[in-house]
Design an enzyme around this catalytic site. Structure first.
Site, PDB file in Angstrom:
ATOM      1  N   ASP A  25       0.912  -1.204   0.041  1.00  0.00           N
ATOM      2  CA  ASP A  25      -0.088   0.040   0.002  1.00  0.00           C
ATOM      3  C   ASP A  25       1.007   1.492   0.044  1.00  0.00           C
ATOM      4  OD1 ASP A  25      -2.983   0.888   0.441  1.00  0.00           O
ATOM      5  OD2 ASP A  25      -1.818   2.218   1.417  1.00  0.00           O
ATOM      6  N   ASN A  60      -3.107  13.166  -4.776  1.00  0.00           N
ATOM      7  CA  ASN A  60      -4.241  13.439  -5.478  1.00  0.00           C
ATOM      8  C   ASN A  60      -4.727  14.750  -4.970  1.00  0.00           C
ATOM      9  OD1 ASN A  60      -4.592  11.137  -7.164  1.00  0.00           O
ATOM     10  ND2 ASN A  60      -5.666  10.053  -5.508  1.00  0.00           N
ATOM     11  N   HIS A  80      -6.228  14.088  -9.698  1.00  0.00           N
ATOM     12  CA  HIS A  80      -6.324  12.768  -9.899  1.00  0.00           C
ATOM     13  C   HIS A  80      -5.750  12.276 -10.953  1.00  0.00           C
ATOM     14  CE1 HIS A  80      -9.123  11.606  -6.568  1.00  0.00           C
ATOM     15  NE2 HIS A  80      -9.730  13.017  -6.848  1.00  0.00           N
ATOM     16  N   ASP A 108      -3.074   9.144 -11.214  1.00  0.00           N
ATOM     17  CA  ASP A 108      -3.139   8.038 -11.889  1.00  0.00           C
ATOM     18  C   ASP A 108      -1.787   7.526 -12.747  1.00  0.00           C
ATOM     19  OD1 ASP A 108      -5.745   7.592 -11.631  1.00  0.00           O
ATOM     20  OD2 ASP A 108      -6.450   8.562 -13.406  1.00  0.00           O
ATOM     21  N   GLU A 124      -4.574   2.583  -4.110  1.00  0.00           N
ATOM     22  CA  GLU A 124      -3.217   2.354  -4.149  1.00  0.00           C
ATOM     23  C   GLU A 124      -2.685   1.174  -3.362  1.00  0.00           C
ATOM     24  OE1 GLU A 124      -4.432   4.742  -0.252  1.00  0.00           O
ATOM     25  OE2 GLU A 124      -5.220   4.543  -2.471  1.00  0.00           O
TER      26      GLU A 124
END
Length: 375
Positions: free
Chosen positions: A243, A251, A256, A260, A286
């Site tokens: 993680d 973000n 965002h 990505d 994530e």
């Protein structure tokens, strides 16, 4: 007059072909966002290169792309992209016809023997290269957050174009010499289309679109089969659940789209940090998972540490909300590790143990690896 007959045959074939395959084509183009989209309309367009004068060829391209925009994408696709794609195909077709004119002062279809083969191969290459180069350049210029490798697309897509060019050549020859056989050839094109693209469709259906990794469902299926195999062979299987720490801040700070881009870079780092036959998947958000067949607890931990180091070494160029280039670095990740059969003898308990180890790594300060306790 013959040219108009051939034009209507090709236009009709293109329309029928796209109507029959519109469902799969819609999904394939969506999954190919950010990379070139190859479809088999080149069968009809390259046949037009060989059989039609330039004005009718341009009209054929306009009908093909116009029908695609209206019927396949239901006007939801960005119109200027379709216009640009059609323009690159027009330039590719015209360039291919120029190549053919170098070999023949009359009709391209009159070319025979080795000279005709060379002419067709060169014309097909020019048709492909002009279109492909312009599309890749446009993608690189308008998707700066993606890597060049993504913009180049999959090599298998270029095989689809090569196959389409070959079929288009055969279609043009059959159409002009034995036009009553064209319905049979249309069925052949449709069958080959489905045969070539259904495997890609299956891959797209099990692939996470943001990272290019396998999705959680497919990862679970493979992990279950790998554990059964290890049970038969009295072997081991390592599992990592990873993680990204404080990913929400990326973000919130950059947007965002930048997030990505970071996920894609992390996915690439994960794939480069493990063996070719290890399986990396995205579990959502994530969170990622790695399947490591045939490894010991020490090897699992060493792999996890290597992954953590690779992620910490990343320097990722992203575009923020204002369109400015920014560099994201200093990423950290927490990793939980577990091993079959030492930690658990079934997949679900094994994943729960790795997940518990992940939370242990986070509660101990993040940016570290924790190994699940033996059962």
């Amino acid at each position: 007059m013959l040219a108009w007959t051939w034009f209507f045959l090709l236009a009709g074939g293109a329309v029928v072909h796209l109507e029959a395959a519109q469902g799969i084509e819609r999904i394939r183009e969506l999954s190919a966002e950010g990379s070139p989209h190859a479809h088999m309309q080149s069968v009809w367009l390259f046949a037009g290169v060989l059989a039609l004068p330039a004005p009718l060829l341009v009209l054929l391209i306009a009908i093909s792309f116009g029908h695609e925009w209206l019927r396949v994408y239901k006007r939801r696709a960005v119109l200027h992209r379709k216009v640009f794609s059609a323009a690159t195909v027009v330039l590719g077709c015209v360039a291919a016809q120029q190549v053919l004119e170098l070999f023949s002062a009359t009709r391209p279809l009159d070319l025979t023997g080795p000279r005709g083969l060379i002419a067709l191969v060169l014309a097909g290459f020019v048709y492909w290269f002009v279109n492909y180069a312009m599309v890749v350049l446009a993608i690189v210029m308008t998707n700066r957050q993606n890597t060049v490798r993504t913009a180049l697309g999959h090599a298998s897509d270029q095989l689809i174009i090569a196959a389409s060019i070959g079929l288009g050549s055969g279609f043009a020859i059959i159409m002009t010499a034995r036009p009553w056989l064209t319905p049979m050839l249309l069925l052949t094109v449709l069958a080959l289309h489905m045969g070539l693209l259904l495997p890609q469709f299956r891959v797209a259906a099990r692939t996470d679109s943001k990272t290019g990794l396998v999705d959680a469902t497919f990862w679970h299926d493979v992990a279950g089969r790998e554990i059964e195999r290890a049970r038969r062979l009295v072997s081991t299987v390592g599992v990592l659940i990873l993680d990204l720490d404080h990913f929400k801040q990326i973000n919130d700070t950059y947007g965002h789209l930048a997030g990505d881009r970071v996920l894609r870079a992390v996915a690439d780092a994960l794939k480069h940090s493990v063996r070719s036959y290890d399986l990396v998947g995205r579990f959502g958000g994530e969170e990622f998972a790695v399947l490591l067949p045939g490894v010991s607890t020490d090897e699992v931990r060493a792999t996890a540490e290597r992954i953590r180091f690779e992620i910490a070494s990343l320097h990722i160029v992203v575009v923020d909300r204002l369109g400015r280039d920014q560099v994201v670095n200093g990423l950290t990740a927490s990793v939980g590790a577990a091993v079959f059969p030492d930690t658990a003898t079934e997949l679900s308990p094994l994943l729960l143990a790795a997940d518990e180890a992940l939370y242990q790594a986070k509660s101990n300060g993040r940016d570290r690896v924790a190994t699940a306790q033996l059962h």
